[in-house]
Design a protein around this motif. Structure first.
Motif, short mmCIF file in Angstrom:
data_model
loop_
_atom_site.label_atom_id
_atom_site.label_comp_id
_atom_site.label_asym_id
_atom_site.label_seq_id
_atom_site.Cartn_x
_atom_site.Cartn_y
_atom_site.Cartn_z
N ARG A 272 1.08 -1.24 0.18
CA ARG A 272 -0.14 -0.14 -0.06
C ARG A 272 0.84 1.27 0.04
O ARG A 272 0.58 2.23 -0.69
CB ARG A 272 -0.95 -0.06 1.21
N VAL A 273 1.81 1.27 0.70
CA VAL A 273 3.01 2.42 0.90
C VAL A 273 3.60 2.41 -0.54
O VAL A 273 4.04 3.65 -0.69
CB VAL A 273 3.68 2.39 2.24
N LEU A 274 3.95 1.45 -0.88
CA LEU A 274 4.80 1.53 -2.07
C LEU A 274 3.86 2.19 -3.29
O LEU A 274 4.64 3.07 -3.99
CB LEU A 274 5.31 -0.02 -2.73
N PHE A 275 2.60 1.69 -3.47
CA PHE A 275 1.95 2.51 -4.64
C PHE A 275 1.35 3.82 -4.31
O PHE A 275 1.31 4.65 -5.14
CB PHE A 275 0.78 1.57 -4.84
N PHE A 276 1.22 4.05 -3.12
CA PHE A 276 0.48 5.24 -2.56
C PHE A 276 1.35 6.13 -1.78
O PHE A 276 0.96 7.48 -1.76
CB PHE A 276 -0.86 4.99 -1.82
N GLY A 277 2.43 5.75 -1.44
CA GLY A 277 3.57 6.79 -0.71
C GLY A 277 2.81 7.20 0.59
O GLY A 277 2.40 6.55 1.47
N TRP A 278 3.11 8.48 0.85
CA TRP A 278 2.50 9.04 2.30
C TRP A 278 1.02 8.96 2.35
O TRP A 278 0.51 8.79 3.62
CB TRP A 278 3.06 10.54 2.31
N LEU A 279 0.24 8.86 1.38
CA LEU A 279 -1.10 8.42 1.42
C LEU A 279 -1.43 7.27 2.12
O LEU A 279 -2.40 7.03 2.81
CB LEU A 279 -1.97 8.78 0.42
N GLY A 280 -0.78 6.12 1.71
CA GLY A 280 -0.62 4.98 2.36
C GLY A 280 -0.14 4.95 3.85
O GLY A 280 -0.66 4.30 4.66
N LEU B 189 -1.08 7.63 5.57
CA LEU B 189 -2.02 8.05 6.43
C LEU B 189 -3.03 6.90 6.78
O LEU B 189 -3.90 7.08 7.67
CB LEU B 189 -2.75 9.24 5.66
N THR B 190 -3.38 5.96 5.79
CA THR B 190 -4.14 4.98 6.12
C THR B 190 -3.89 4.04 7.25
O THR B 190 -4.76 3.44 8.02
CB THR B 190 -4.44 4.10 4.96
N TYR B 191 -2.60 4.30 7.72
CA TYR B 191 -2.23 3.29 8.97
C TYR B 191 -2.15 4.03 10.18
O TYR B 191 -1.85 3.63 11.18
CB TYR B 191 -0.65 2.86 8.73
N GLY B 192 -2.28 5.50 10.09
CA GLY B 192 -2.55 6.53 11.29
C GLY B 192 -1.39 6.91 11.53
O GLY B 192 -1.16 7.56 12.72
N THR B 193 -0.35 6.91 10.71
CA THR B 193 1.08 7.54 11.09
C THR B 193 1.02 8.80 10.70
O THR B 193 1.52 9.19 9.52
CB THR B 193 2.18 6.67 10.76
N TRP B 194 0.48 9.84 11.26
CA TRP B 194 0.28 11.18 10.71
C TRP B 194 1.53 11.94 10.46
O TRP B 194 1.75 12.75 9.81
CB TRP B 194 -0.86 11.81 11.77
N ILE B 195 2.40 11.74 11.62
CA ILE B 195 3.65 12.57 11.50
C ILE B 195 4.58 12.23 10.45
O ILE B 195 5.17 12.91 9.83
CB ILE B 195 4.32 12.49 12.93
N SER B 196 4.64 10.72 10.40
CA SER B 196 5.62 10.41 9.15
C SER B 196 5.08 10.72 7.89
O SER B 196 5.83 11.07 6.76
CB SER B 196 5.76 8.79 9.42
N ALA B 197 3.52 10.56 7.68
CA ALA B 197 3.07 10.73 6.59
C ALA B 197 3.16 12.35 6.31
O ALA B 197 3.33 12.41 4.95
CB ALA B 197 1.56 10.49 6.65
N MET B 198 3.16 13.00 7.06
CA MET B 198 3.27 14.47 6.66
C MET B 198 4.72 14.84 6.47
O MET B 198 5.04 15.69 5.25
CB MET B 198 2.97 15.52 7.72
N MET B 199 5.58 14.12 7.27
CA MET B 199 7.02 14.47 6.50
C MET B 199 7.47 13.86 5.20
O MET B 199 8.15 14.59 4.49
CB MET B 199 8.02 13.87 7.87
N ALA B 200 6.85 12.63 4.82
CA ALA B 200 7.18 12.12 3.64
C ALA B 200 6.38 12.95 2.71
O ALA B 200 6.93 13.18 1.21
CB ALA B 200 6.46 10.65 3.62
#
Length: 130
Positions: free
Chosen positions: A29-37, A39-50
């Motif tokens: 999921r993260v490979l195809f969607f990157g930081w949006l993937g 977000l689906t796991y609930g890792t808001w800080i890491s997603a915003m940094m990515a």
């Protein structure tokens, strides 16, 4: 078999609060969607940094290298998704337990619950000699 790491909330009001089970390994999921993937796991800080890194790559890198760098960023995020999730769980105050090997998340949760002490004490039986 997969490895699942339990992340227990020590501030849970229930005596046996169920943990969040983080599956180790690669995340498609993260490979195809990157930081949006993320977000689906609930890792808001890491997603915003990515997301910030992706935007900076888009703005600062020439078009020739942009796609290769974004794909490599997605691959790195996908490879380390479980570590990223565990880091965010620690930031949120959860306690990380020992990894549990199981074929599915439900069986890992059952194995985790089996290791926990019972919140109710066992009944006492009268002594046979009395």
């Amino acid at each position: 078999m997969k490895l699942f790491t339990p992340c227990v909330d020590p501030n849970s009001s229930r005596p046996l609060g169920l943990p969040v089970m983080v599956q180790g390994g690669f995340s498609w999921r993260v490979l195809f969607f990157g930081w949006l993937g993320l977000l689906t796991y609930g890792t808001w800080i890491s997603a915003m940094m990515a997301a910030a890194a992706s935007i900076l790559l888009h703005l600062l890198v020439t078009a020739r290298w942009e796609m290769a760098l974004i794909v490599s960023l997605h691959a790195a995020l996908a490879a380390f998704t479980s570590d990223i999730r565990l880091w965010e769980m620690r930031l949120n105050g959860r306690k990380i337990g020992a990894p549990i090997a199981a074929p599915s998340k439900d069986i890992a949760l059952l194995r985790w619950a089996d290791r926990q002490p019972s919140p109710v004490s066992p009944p006492e039986f009268p002594c046979a000699s009395s």
